[in-house]
Design an enzyme around this catalytic site. Structure first.
Site, PDB file in Angstrom:
ATOM      1  N   ASN A  81       3.722  -0.258  -0.883  1.00  0.00           N
ATOM      2  CA  ASN A  81       4.650   0.814  -0.539  1.00  0.00           C
ATOM      3  C   ASN A  81       4.584   1.206   0.930  1.00  0.00           C
ATOM      4  O   ASN A  81       5.391   2.000   1.402  1.00  0.00           O
ATOM      5  CB  ASN A  81       4.368   2.047  -1.406  1.00  0.00           C
ATOM      6  CG  ASN A  81       2.934   2.529  -1.272  1.00  0.00           C
ATOM      7  OD1 ASN A  81       2.004   1.742  -1.222  1.00  0.00           O
ATOM      8  ND2 ASN A  81       2.754   3.826  -1.223  1.00  0.00           N
ATOM      9  N   THR A 135      13.072  17.650   0.041  1.00  0.00           N
ATOM     10  CA  THR A 135      13.546  18.352   1.232  1.00  0.00           C
ATOM     11  C   THR A 135      13.748  17.379   2.381  1.00  0.00           C
ATOM     12  O   THR A 135      14.699  17.508   3.165  1.00  0.00           O
ATOM     13  CB  THR A 135      12.531  19.440   1.646  1.00  0.00           C
ATOM     14  OG1 THR A 135      12.221  20.249   0.522  1.00  0.00           O
ATOM     15  CG2 THR A 135      13.084  20.299   2.757  1.00  0.00           C
ATOM     16  N   ASP A 165      -0.818   6.383   5.461  1.00  0.00           N
ATOM     17  CA  ASP A 165      -0.814   6.599   4.019  1.00  0.00           C
ATOM     18  C   ASP A 165      -2.084   7.382   3.662  1.00  0.00           C
ATOM     19  O   ASP A 165      -2.986   7.522   4.488  1.00  0.00           O
ATOM     20  CB  ASP A 165      -0.789   5.243   3.313  1.00  0.00           C
ATOM     21  CG  ASP A 165      -0.796   5.379   1.812  1.00  0.00           C
ATOM     22  OD1 ASP A 165      -0.144   6.295   1.296  1.00  0.00           O
ATOM     23  OD2 ASP A 165      -1.479   4.574   1.146  1.00  0.00           O
ATOM     24  N   LYS A 166      -2.143   7.902   2.441  1.00  0.00           N
ATOM     25  CA  LYS A 166      -3.328   8.678   2.045  1.00  0.00           C
ATOM     26  C   LYS A 166      -4.242   7.867   1.133  1.00  0.00           C
ATOM     27  O   LYS A 166      -5.311   7.436   1.528  1.00  0.00           O
ATOM     28  CB  LYS A 166      -2.917   9.982   1.349  1.00  0.00           C
ATOM     29  CG  LYS A 166      -4.105  10.858   0.970  1.00  0.00           C
ATOM     30  CD  LYS A 166      -3.682  12.020   0.109  1.00  0.00           C
ATOM     31  CE  LYS A 166      -3.364  11.596  -1.308  1.00  0.00           C
ATOM     32  NZ  LYS A 166      -4.556  11.114  -2.056  1.00  0.00           N
ATOM     33  N   ARG A 178       5.327  13.251  -1.567  1.00  0.00           N
ATOM     34  CA  ARG A 178       6.323  12.716  -2.493  1.00  0.00           C
ATOM     35  C   ARG A 178       7.421  11.945  -1.787  1.00  0.00           C
ATOM     36  O   ARG A 178       8.597  12.052  -2.102  1.00  0.00           O
ATOM     37  CB  ARG A 178       6.954  13.841  -3.323  1.00  0.00           C
ATOM     38  CG  ARG A 178       5.967  14.786  -3.995  1.00  0.00           C
ATOM     39  CD  ARG A 178       5.049  14.081  -4.938  1.00  0.00           C
ATOM     40  NE  ARG A 178       5.680  13.747  -6.201  1.00  0.00           N
ATOM     41  CZ  ARG A 178       5.155  12.897  -7.087  1.00  0.00           C
ATOM     42  NH1 ARG A 178       4.029  12.275  -6.796  1.00  0.00           N
ATOM     43  NH2 ARG A 178       5.761  12.642  -8.211  1.00  0.00           N
ATOM     44  N   LYS A 197       9.399   6.739   4.478  1.00  0.00           N
ATOM     45  CA  LYS A 197       8.326   6.519   5.448  1.00  0.00           C
ATOM     46  C   LYS A 197       8.847   5.732   6.651  1.00  0.00           C
ATOM     47  O   LYS A 197       8.593   6.090   7.809  1.00  0.00           O
ATOM     48  CB  LYS A 197       7.165   5.749   4.804  1.00  0.00           C
ATOM     49  CG  LYS A 197       6.396   6.519   3.742  1.00  0.00           C
ATOM     50  CD  LYS A 197       5.252   5.681   3.187  1.00  0.00           C
ATOM     51  CE  LYS A 197       4.458   6.448   2.134  1.00  0.00           C
ATOM     52  NZ  LYS A 197       3.315   5.666   1.628  1.00  0.00           N
ATOM     53  N   VAL A 239     -17.107  15.374  31.541  1.00  0.00           N
ATOM     54  CA  VAL A 239     -15.946  15.435  30.654  1.00  0.00           C
ATOM     55  C   VAL A 239     -15.659  16.873  30.234  1.00  0.00           C
ATOM     56  O   VAL A 239     -14.508  17.319  30.233  1.00  0.00           O
ATOM     57  CB  VAL A 239     -16.178  14.546  29.419  1.00  0.00           C
ATOM     58  CG1 VAL A 239     -15.022  14.688  28.429  1.00  0.00           C
ATOM     59  CG2 VAL A 239     -16.333  13.090  29.823  1.00  0.00           C
TER      60      VAL A 239
END
Length: 1060
Positions: free
Chosen positions: A677, A621, A340-341, A648, A654, A996
């Protein structure tokens, strides 16, 4: 209810889903309607408002729990054996010798599940027992959320200027509400409110306050409840708590099934050999011992996670919490992260950091805030840029939708639905342009005594401003250009009608609005630009960069607008400057199908390979992209991109995205979020991580692991995940190995004694070792080789400590280097330590060792006499020979597989060997003091007094392990992995950085070469038409009530009503 003061003074209603939440989705048409009476009894019975996110209920616990436990094939096998033992004369053992240990394991697992699910129930109770004001019988009553019903008028903390501001007004409201039935489409709501003796008022999604929503710019709002409990849109977007299993457990489960097949085959062979089942199924079950060890190790590993102070957030006093211990090893195999943001990556807090006015950059900062006095000094001293500065600050203070609220102490709080706008207004205030009042007709800006008159002579500084914008963007700041234009009144009146028609258009509204904006946004005079920092969670960019180096793909799934999400992508370094953006915004199934097919063809041979391209797609979409026609093309494109941002999207979308990747990519997924959510995707992912202490506990309670901040994900995966995976893989493989080493010996003994049914080990010694191989030797030998108590203590004492030590303390690299070099994570991520091939290699090695451990002592005793006086030992004499060699060999094997030796490891390995010798000495003298094991009397002097035994003790374990040693030396010399190189550097106290870089340099160079073509072609994929214009923090959604129109009805000069 709320009143919108418009020209018609019409009444609008806010419809409520108690305990609301706001997240977008795709519209859908209702199939029938729901009728709700206002202030009167309901005709129909509706769902109650009580919700539950727990995994079990009192009724469902037993069937669900048993289903989960008996998905393990081994438990089914032991249940079958236990049932057979209940039949008289079928089994020579007691009726409860298998049932009791199995019930014990089930009891331990049940207690753990109950404790974990109890925490979920407590979180649900917190939500259900929240108090809310409900208007019933013309009085406000304080009720619990679970007692709220459809049709209730509630006060959930938002007045708009309205007439219905008192309970008397609300009580007099009589009528009906007609709306669509419960559905999961969050952006869609169709209904009507029919007040008595008044015209019907249409209702849309703008009038629906969803469960979980946060009120902004106000303290309370009246509303009528239309959906409750599990019929609310949020709950319909949630999924039931799943029964999760780790990948390692699934692989182990399948291999156990194959081993059972081998057991049945051996039993058939023994039947053909006319061998009868006369052996004694003792109270000994190696698999149950393995299960106890595994559950114990997982439980303690979870405690290690809880105790890790590096994942403790002092600010919120929140430690990390492993809510389940079943998925510890899964943390080490994550390939995709769905995040999530808002609240997860960001704090949703903006600050004004830099600006460019008339070509001059102002970027002095103090404690992360803008603090450049030169801007005001130029204005005061009538600098040549003073006109632009005044215009610039005026625009910041006026052009926004912020509402000022004055506190009793005369300070001002800015209520901003967009945190970006709030930051701009605060920045203007800090520079002396204070936005103080908003009314429907005007705004007031208090300006300090600087210059009020408009200065003449302005210059354009577009080129230098563009350079400043590029510098701001490089720093990951959110940029905005400010410009002015002189518009005469006649042109504005004409344009205003054009804009109104576009804003009310039902078709192509966005496109028409853009066209209308272009009519007036001409001949602009560029004044300057601003740079706002979106306050990310601490350490987010570094964490994302680190996870990307670990070859973990990150998808951001957010309900925010596309521009906002993209800006955050740049801020958190998910998107890099210059990275091509593949933006897909379509409005139909056919259009989505065609665009996806086109992009698949453009990728060509690079499809399904990671490319330096970012995919941006919106929820509408995505609705079409997830259909059967488009799903595979969409997934092929998504996995071909380095980063994916879905805007959106609804909670259900999700979860569908997570399921899609799990199903078709066969990859281990992790979902992380902080809000209600996010519960759906958290439960859908293989591993769910909740951010606790930010937006409540719903996400944390539905998760498998809870952390306070996104940055802690770094150590959770790269350290705890990789360690747990490595440790549990070794524990599982070693447990099978050590038990097969002992019990396959019974096969060789059966072959050697002609299926006589004699035992080689004392029965109690084997007893606690292992059910599977114990049952196997029962099936065809009829007797056991070892004394009973020695067998019984094999898994309990003599070989119990080494797997525990490996499962808890072993590690290849320390935590510091695992965090410095995320590339080390790839070894566990790619399942190189545990797969079908590795499993059967260990099984084959165990059989090979069992052959040497049995036949070498037998051949040695056949070629020479055991004692100088010519005496020979009995079968237990040989059995204790073999048993000793088995214990020593498997303990040394544990040492050979140990990567990090601690004093506990030494104690576990050498202490286990010593414990067997001590037991042999003591146990050989128990009889006749205790009526136990008379056949073992004096056995210690016979075994320890035999020179062949000591020669074999040096020779046989070495012979067994020489192949293992040689292979390990060869592999670490000729095929050394990066992990082993770093480990050797740690031991030598050398910085492994150079190692590495040398190991990964060639791979990175080759990848860059292959992607040159991708860059050039990807740039052409970004559509240039039909793109949204405007800035990322625009709150205009073009709904039935425009955001600007809503804000203009505010009058901050009037006192807010209290709603009593």
């Amino acid at each position: 209810m709320r009143k919108m003061e418009k020209d018609e003074k019409e009444l609008k209603a806010i419809m409520l889903e108690p305990n609301g939440f706001d997240e977008p989705d795709i519209p859908a048409q209702p199939q029938n309607e729901r009728v709700i009476n206002i202030n009167s009894a309901q005709r129909d019975k509706f769902c109650n408002n009580k919700i539950s996110t727990a995994k079990y209920s009192f009724i469902s616990f037993l069937p669900k729990f048993l289903f989960e436990q008996f998905r393990r094939y081994a438990n089914i096998f032991f249940l079958f054996i236990a049932l057979l033992q209940q039949i008289p004369r079928v089994s020579p053992t007691g009726r409860y010798t298998t049932a009791v240990p199995l019930l014990f394991i089930l009891l331990v697992s049940a207690i753990k599940e109950i404790i974990e699910d109890f925490k979920r129930h407590r979180a649900d109770d917190t939500v259900n027992n929240n108090k809310v004001c409900v208007l019933r019988n013309s009085y406000w009553q304080l009720l619990k959320w679970k007692d709220v019903v459809v049709g209730d008028i509630v006060k959930v903390g938002l007045p708009q200027t309205a007439k219905l501001l008192k309970k008397e007004d609300l009580s007099d409201l009589i009528g009906l509400i007609e709306c669509e039935p419960p559905n999961r489409h969050l952006l869609d709501f169709v209904g009507n409110i029919r007040p008595s003796s008044r015209q019907t008022i249409p209702l849309g999604p703008d009038q629906l306050l969803l469960r979980g929503a946060m009120l902004r710019n106000t303290n309370w709002v009246f509303g009528i409840v239309v959906y409750t409990g599990h019929e609310s849109k949020l709950m319909l977007n949630s999924t039931s708590a799943p029964l999760k299993r780790s990948t390692v457990e699934k692989v182990t489960n399948l291999q156990i099934l194959f081993l059972f097949g081998i057991l049945l085959l051996l039993s058939l062979i023994c039947t053909v050999a006319n061998q009868i089942w006369t052996s004694d199924h003792e109270k000994t079950h190696w698999y149950l011992g393995y299960e106890v060890t595994l559950e114990m190790v997982k439980f303690i590993q979870a405690i290690f996670i809880n105790w890790d102070m590096d994942m403790y957030c002092e600010e919120t006093d929140t430690p990390a919490m492993a809510r389940t211990s079943n998925l510890n090893e899964e943390l080490g195999q994550i390939k995709y992260i769905f995040s999530d943001k808002t609240g997860t990556l960001t704090r949703n807090m903006m600050s004004f950091r830099k600006c460019s006015v008339a070509g001059i950059m102002n970027n002095e900062e103090s404690e992360g805030q803008f603090n450049d006095d030169s801007l005001i000094m130029n204005l005061k001293q009538q600098h040549t840029t003073a006109t632009e500065i005044r215009e610039f600050l005026t625009l910041l203070a006026v052009c926004h939708t912020v509402v000022p609220e004055r506190n009793p102490d005369n300070t001002i709080n800015y209520q901003a639905s967009s945190p970006d706008e709030g930051a701009l207004v605060k920045g203007a205030k800090q520079l002396g342009f204070v936005f103080s009042t908003r009314t429907p007709d005007a705004v007031t800006v208090d300006v300090d005594n600087v210059i009020y008159e408009r200065l003449e002579g302005s210059q354009r500084h577009s080129e230098i401003t563009i350079k400043h914008l590029e510098q701001f963007a490089t720093l990951g700041l959110r940029t905005l250009c400010l410009a002015t234009a002189d518009v005469n009144e006649d042109f504005y009146d004409e344009w205003k009608h054009t804009y109104y028609k576009a804003s009310t258009s039902l078709q192509n509204r966005d496109k028409k609005l853009d066209e209308a904006a272009e009519l007036i946004e001409r001949n602009l005079n560029l004044i300057g630009a601003t740079a706002i920092e979106d306050k990310l969670q601490e350490g987010v960019p570094e964490t994302i960069a680190s996870l990307a180096k670990a070859d973990i793909k990150i998808w951001v799934l957010t309900g925010d607008k596309q521009e906002t999400a993209v800006n955050i992508g740049y801020s958190c370094k998910l998107l890099k400057e210059g990275m091509p953006l593949l933006i897909i915004n379509e409005h139909s199934l056919d259009g989505t199908r065609d665009v996806l097919r086109k992009h698949v063809d453009e990728f060509g041979d690079l499809i399904k390979k990671e490319n330096e391209v970012a995919l941006i797609i919106d929820g509408k979409t995505l609705k079409y992209a997830l259909t059967c026609d488009c799903r595979q093309d969409f997934l092929d494109i998504a996995v071909s991109c380095k980063a994916v941002i879905c805007c959106r999207v609804s909670p259900l979308q999700k979860a569908e995205l997570v399921d899609l990747v799990k199903k078709y990519c066969k990859a281990v997924t992790l979902a992380i979020g902080d809000g209600a959510n996010d519960v759906g995707m958290i439960q859908a992912a293989d591993v769910g991580v909740g951010i606790s202490g930010v937006e409540g506990l719903q996400a944390a309670c539905a998760s498998d692991y809870a952390i306070a901040q996104f940055r802690f994900l770094n150590k959770l995966l790269l350290v705890h995940g990789a360690w747990s995976y490595s440790r549990l893989c070794k524990l599982i493989l070693y447990s099978f190995y050590k038990n097969i080493c002992l019990y396959v010996i019974e096969l060789w003994f059966a072959l050697n004694n002609g299926f006589s049914g004699q035992i080689l080990f004392e029965r109690w010694t084997i007893g606690l070792y292992n059910v599977f191989w114990f049952a196997l030797q029962n099936g065809f030998s009829g007797q056991i080789l070892f004394e009973r108590w020695t067998i019984g203590f094999y898994n309990v004492i003599f070989t119990a400590a080494p797997p525990l030590a490996m499962g808890l303390f072993d590690r290849y690299c320390n935590a510091e280097n695992r965090l410095r070099f995320p590339e080390l994570y790839k070894y566990s991520q790619n399942a190189q330590q545990f797969n079908v091939k590795v499993f059967w290699m260990w099984i084959a090695n165990a059989i090979y060792h069992s052959i040497l451990l049995f036949w070498m002592p037998i051949l040695a005793l056949q070629q020479d006499v055991a004692f100088s006086d010519g005496k020979v030992g009995n079968y237990l004499f040989v059995g204790n020979f073999v048993y000793t060699y088995v214990v020593v060999t498997v303990c040394l094997k544990a040492g050979l597989e140990t990567s990090a030796w601690t004093w506990l490891t030494h104690l576990a390995i050498w202490g286990s060997i010593a414990s067997w010798f001590l037991f042999l000495i003591v146990y050989s003298h128990v009889y006749p003091h205790i009526n136990l094991a008379p056949e073992m009397l004096g056995m210690d002097s016979m075994v320890l007094g035999c020179s062949i035994f000591w020669m074999g003790l040096l020779l046989i374990p070495f012979t067994c392990l020489i192949r293992d040693i040689a292979w390990k030396v060869l592999r670490r010399t000729m095929f050394k992995t990066l992990r082993e190189k770093v480990q050797e550097a740690e031991i030598a106290h050398v910085d492994p950085t150079t190692i590495v870089l040398q190991t990964t340099k060639k791979r990175l160079t080759e990848t860059a070469r292959l992607l040159r073509n991708v860059f050039s072609r990807s740039m052409n994929r970004v559509p240039t038409q039909d793109q949204p214009h405007g800035f990322a923090f625009s709150q205009e959604e073009h709904g039935s009530i425009a955001q600007a129109e809503l804000i203009r009805v505010y009058d901050t000069t009037k006192e807010k009503p209290q709603g009593h």
